[in-house]
Design a protein around this motif. Structure first.
Motif, PDB file in Angstrom:
ATOM      1  N   SER A   1      18.780 -29.423  60.524  1.00 37.78           N
ATOM      2  CA  SER A   1      19.218 -28.604  59.613  1.00 37.78           C
ATOM      3  C   SER A   1      20.219 -27.471  60.395  1.00 37.78           C
ATOM      4  CB  SER A   1      18.057 -27.989  59.058  1.00 37.78           C
ATOM      5  OG  SER A   1      17.605 -26.891  59.805  1.00 37.78           O
ATOM      6  N   GLY A   2      20.713 -26.611  59.442  1.00 42.15           N
ATOM      7  CA  GLY A   2      21.512 -25.614  59.988  1.00 42.15           C
ATOM      8  C   GLY A   2      20.872 -24.600  60.667  1.00 42.15           C
ATOM      9  N   GLY A   3      19.496 -24.505  60.628  1.00 37.57           N
ATOM     10  CA  GLY A   3      18.612 -23.547  61.393  1.00 37.57           C
ATOM     11  C   GLY A   3      18.023 -24.367  62.438  1.00 37.57           C
ATOM     12  N   GLY A   4      18.339 -25.495  62.974  1.00 37.29           N
ATOM     13  CA  GLY A   4      17.612 -26.487  63.822  1.00 37.29           C
ATOM     14  C   GLY A   4      16.380 -27.201  63.577  1.00 37.29           C
ATOM     15  N   THR A   5      16.087 -27.222  62.510  1.00 36.59           N
ATOM     16  CA  THR A   5      14.719 -28.150  62.132  1.00 36.59           C
ATOM     17  C   THR A   5      15.280 -29.657  62.171  1.00 36.59           C
ATOM     18  OG1 THR A   5      14.076 -26.604  60.508  1.00 36.59           O
ATOM     19  CG2 THR A   5      13.281 -28.764  60.415  1.00 36.59           C
ATOM     20  N   THR A   6      14.501 -30.472  62.607  1.00 28.95           N
ATOM     21  CA  THR A   6      14.955 -31.734  62.949  1.00 28.95           C
ATOM     22  C   THR A   6      14.598 -32.591  61.622  1.00 28.95           C
ATOM     23  OG1 THR A   6      12.908 -32.353  63.874  1.00 28.95           O
ATOM     24  CG2 THR A   6      14.532 -31.412  65.392  1.00 28.95           C
ATOM     25  N   GLY A   7      15.200 -33.998  61.964  1.00 29.83           N
ATOM     26  CA  GLY A   7      15.117 -34.964  60.922  1.00 29.83           C
ATOM     27  C   GLY A   7      15.649 -36.357  61.173  1.00 29.83           C
TER      28      GLY A   7
ATOM     29  N   SER B   1      18.292 -37.524  67.894  1.00 29.11           N
ATOM     30  CA  SER B   1      18.120 -37.468  66.565  1.00 29.11           C
ATOM     31  C   SER B   1      18.346 -36.195  65.838  1.00 29.11           C
ATOM     32  CB  SER B   1      16.736 -38.127  66.117  1.00 29.11           C
ATOM     33  OG  SER B   1      15.554 -37.346  66.561  1.00 29.11           O
ATOM     34  N   ALA B   2      18.051 -35.174  66.581  1.00 31.76           N
ATOM     35  CA  ALA B   2      17.973 -33.903  66.001  1.00 31.76           C
ATOM     36  C   ALA B   2      19.503 -33.467  66.030  1.00 31.76           C
ATOM     37  CB  ALA B   2      17.007 -32.801  66.948  1.00 31.76           C
ATOM     38  N   THR B   3      20.426 -34.167  66.825  1.00 32.06           N
ATOM     39  CA  THR B   3      21.815 -33.408  66.532  1.00 32.06           C
ATOM     40  C   THR B   3      22.796 -34.687  66.010  1.00 32.06           C
ATOM     41  OG1 THR B   3      21.971 -34.664  69.069  1.00 32.06           O
ATOM     42  CG2 THR B   3      21.327 -32.065  68.649  1.00 32.06           C
ATOM     43  N   THR B   4      22.272 -35.584  65.521  1.00 38.15           N
ATOM     44  CA  THR B   4      23.253 -36.540  65.101  1.00 38.15           C
ATOM     45  C   THR B   4      23.716 -36.334  63.688  1.00 38.15           C
ATOM     46  OG1 THR B   4      21.868 -38.686  65.840  1.00 38.15           O
ATOM     47  CG2 THR B   4      23.443 -39.100  64.177  1.00 38.15           C
ATOM     48  N   PRO B   5      25.032 -36.236  63.408  1.00 37.62           N
ATOM     49  CA  PRO B   5      25.519 -36.032  62.147  1.00 37.62           C
ATOM     50  C   PRO B   5      24.864 -36.449  60.985  1.00 37.62           C
ATOM     51  CG  PRO B   5      27.437 -36.381  63.647  1.00 37.62           C
ATOM     52  CD  PRO B   5      26.080 -36.929  64.268  1.00 37.62           C
ATOM     53  N   GLY B   6      24.325 -35.479  60.256  1.00 43.35           N
ATOM     54  CA  GLY B   6      23.514 -35.629  58.930  1.00 43.35           C
ATOM     55  C   GLY B   6      22.098 -35.647  59.117  1.00 43.35           C
ATOM     56  N   THR B   7      21.703 -35.199  60.254  1.00 45.53           N
ATOM     57  CA  THR B   7      20.329 -35.014  60.571  1.00 45.53           C
ATOM     58  C   THR B   7      20.309 -33.381  60.936  1.00 45.53           C
ATOM     59  OG1 THR B   7      20.468 -35.529  63.028  1.00 45.53           O
ATOM     60  CG2 THR B   7      20.122 -37.149  61.631  1.00 45.53           C
TER      61      THR B   7
ATOM     62  N   PHE C   1      28.627 -21.600  59.408  1.00 46.04           N
ATOM     63  CA  PHE C   1      28.221 -22.812  60.252  1.00 46.04           C
ATOM     64  C   PHE C   1      27.729 -22.369  61.559  1.00 46.04           C
ATOM     65  CE2 PHE C   1      31.452 -25.180  57.461  1.00 46.04           C
ATOM     66  CZ  PHE C   1      30.590 -25.461  56.642  1.00 46.04           C
ATOM     67  N   GLY C   2      27.754 -20.976  61.846  1.00 47.90           N
ATOM     68  CA  GLY C   2      27.616 -20.491  63.199  1.00 47.90           C
ATOM     69  C   GLY C   2      26.285 -20.681  63.686  1.00 47.90           C
ATOM     70  N   ASP C   3      25.068 -21.018  62.842  1.00 51.65           N
ATOM     71  CA  ASP C   3      23.937 -21.198  62.908  1.00 51.65           C
ATOM     72  C   ASP C   3      23.235 -22.411  63.095  1.00 51.65           C
ATOM     73  OD1 ASP C   3      23.926 -21.801  60.336  1.00 51.65           O
ATOM     74  OD2 ASP C   3      22.385 -20.693  59.698  1.00 51.65           O
ATOM     75  N   GLY C   4      24.468 -23.318  62.984  1.00 49.82           N
ATOM     76  CA  GLY C   4      24.137 -24.879  63.327  1.00 49.82           C
ATOM     77  C   GLY C   4      24.563 -25.844  61.849  1.00 49.82           C
ATOM     78  N   VAL C   5      25.125 -26.996  62.259  1.00 53.36           N
ATOM     79  CA  VAL C   5      25.536 -27.925  60.822  1.00 53.36           C
ATOM     80  C   VAL C   5      24.751 -29.147  61.186  1.00 53.36           C
ATOM     81  CG1 VAL C   5      27.572 -26.674  61.003  1.00 53.36           C
ATOM     82  CG2 VAL C   5      27.218 -28.444  62.687  1.00 53.36           C
ATOM     83  N   GLY C   6      23.630 -29.413  61.519  1.00 49.52           N
ATOM     84  CA  GLY C   6      22.936 -30.503  61.612  1.00 49.52           C
ATOM     85  C   GLY C   6      22.872 -31.470  60.575  1.00 49.52           C
ATOM     86  N   THR C   7      22.411 -30.727  59.270  1.00 55.14           N
ATOM     87  CA  THR C   7      22.239 -31.453  58.056  1.00 55.14           C
ATOM     88  C   THR C   7      23.535 -31.314  57.118  1.00 55.14           C
ATOM     89  OG1 THR C   7      21.357 -29.384  57.090  1.00 55.14           O
ATOM     90  CG2 THR C   7      19.677 -31.115  57.985  1.00 55.14           C
ATOM     91  N   GLN C   8      24.695 -30.664  57.641  1.00 52.25           N
ATOM     92  CA  GLN C   8      25.702 -30.224  56.897  1.00 52.25           C
ATOM     93  C   GLN C   8      27.054 -31.152  57.276  1.00 52.25           C
ATOM     94  OE1 GLN C   8      24.580 -26.091  57.578  1.00 52.25           O
ATOM     95  NE2 GLN C   8      25.656 -25.848  55.413  1.00 52.25           N
ATOM     96  N   THR C   9      26.931 -31.830  58.309  1.00 43.42           N
ATOM     97  CA  THR C   9      28.149 -32.547  58.977  1.00 43.42           C
ATOM     98  C   THR C   9      27.892 -33.944  58.576  1.00 43.42           C
ATOM     99  OG1 THR C   9      28.261 -31.052  60.873  1.00 43.42           O
ATOM    100  CG2 THR C   9      29.322 -33.298  61.085  1.00 43.42           C
ATOM    101  N   PRO C  10      28.872 -34.574  57.725  1.00 45.34           N
ATOM    102  CA  PRO C  10      28.874 -35.790  57.365  1.00 45.34           C
ATOM    103  C   PRO C  10      29.204 -36.918  58.259  1.00 45.34           C
ATOM    104  CG  PRO C  10      30.887 -34.769  56.368  1.00 45.34           C
ATOM    105  CD  PRO C  10      30.022 -33.637  57.131  1.00 45.34           C
TER     106      PRO C  10
END
Length: 288
Positions: free
Chosen positions: A66-72, A58-64, A259-268
């Motif tokens: 955050s850029g800094g690695g926080t989960t959702g 769930s931490a790496t599914t597109p749309g979840t 996007f180098g710090d992560g795109v978890g919350t930014q990938t549709p």
């Protein structure tokens, strides 16, 4: 006017055995992450590994996440990170040595961004529908209605209306929408190019009300969408996007300045096809 299309001002640690000892669940979760995120997890030692196993995919599914690695989760992500508006915002701020403002133009509140308000010309490209749902991460991700989203991006040739010499007289691929009762805004546009130095992306700003969406000082968030590689490859194989193929081959999410710090919350989440057009869906978390 000279065309200005430039990129924005541009090892694992000793915990591999800890991850390996946790078995398939940790291995799978780790492999699903980007190289940057893997390094961040490993650098946290046992704490990072615990978060990895606890959050799983769930931490790496597109749309979840955050850029800094926080989960959702997909329905309730972490707050989306702030990103640069870049050199071509046309939001009244000073950028590229100019203070251009499309937000005060009649007709800028619109869902279809493909036609220029000033000339009537239409931007070519593979159709793309962008659907953003604004939610309050401080209130169980309740929908945020009555907010305004200003969205903009480059053409299929990598140019920005109002700034790039070939399209300086155009103002297409820019527009504002007010979020409905469900927190959703919808834009009809075209799939943007990949230009040199940047991963394919879409810019957006969020304002607390439609009335406040007239200049940059009123915004409460600025961020970007990172478009998925598989969709980019399919689109860039079509006519009009030839330069994007070589540009994309020279950039990655890990090396991108934004996007180098992560795109978890930014990938549709993407759906559709080249022939039918694509739809990009993303739930955008705001800490309100």
């Amino acid at each position: 006017m000279t065309r200005i299309i430039t990129p924005y001002p541009a090892d694992d640690h000793d915990h591999h055995d800890d991850v390996n000892n946790l078995g398939l669940q940790a291995d799978s979760a780790m492999l699903a992450r980007s190289a940057v995120d893997r390094r961040r997890v490993l650098s946290l030692g046992l704490l990072g590994i615990g978060l990895l196993v606890g959050c799983g995919a769930s931490a790496t599914t597109p749309g979840t996440g955050s850029g800094g690695g926080t989960t959702g989760t997909a329905d309730c992500p972490a707050a989306i990170p702030s990103e640069t508006a870049g050199p071509y915002p046309a939001d009244g701020s000073v950028a590229s040595g100019q203070s251009l403002n499309v937000l005060t133009r009649s007709g800028i509140v619109r869902s279809d961004l493909r036609t220029s308000l000033s000339t009537g010309h239409t931007a070519a490209g593979v159709p793309l529908t962008v659907i953003l749902k604004l939610v309050n991460t401080n209130s169980s991700c309740a929908a945020l209605s009555g907010y305004a989203v200003y969205l903009w991006h480059c053409t299929q040739s990598g140019e920005y209306s109002m700034y790039s010499s070939a399209v300086v007289g155009e103002d297409y691929l820019r527009g504002v929408q007010e979020s409905g009762a469900d927190g959703t805004v919808t834009f009809q546009t075209i799939f943007p190019a990949c230009y040199s130095g940047r991963w394919p992306h879409i810019h957006f700003e969020i304002y607390p009300t439609l009335a406040s969406a007239t200049s940059a000082p009123g915004k409460i968030q600025t961020s970007q969408l990172a478009l998925p590689r598989a969709t980019c490859d399919a689109v860039y194989a079509t006519s009009g996007y030839s330069a994007s193929v070589s540009n994309l081959s020279r950039v990655s999410l890990a090396t991108d300045n934004v996007f180098g710090d992560g795109v978890g919350t930014q990938t549709p989440t993407m759906s559709g096809s080249v022939s039918a057009g694509y739809t990009a869906n993303l739930t955008v978390g705001l800490a309100r």
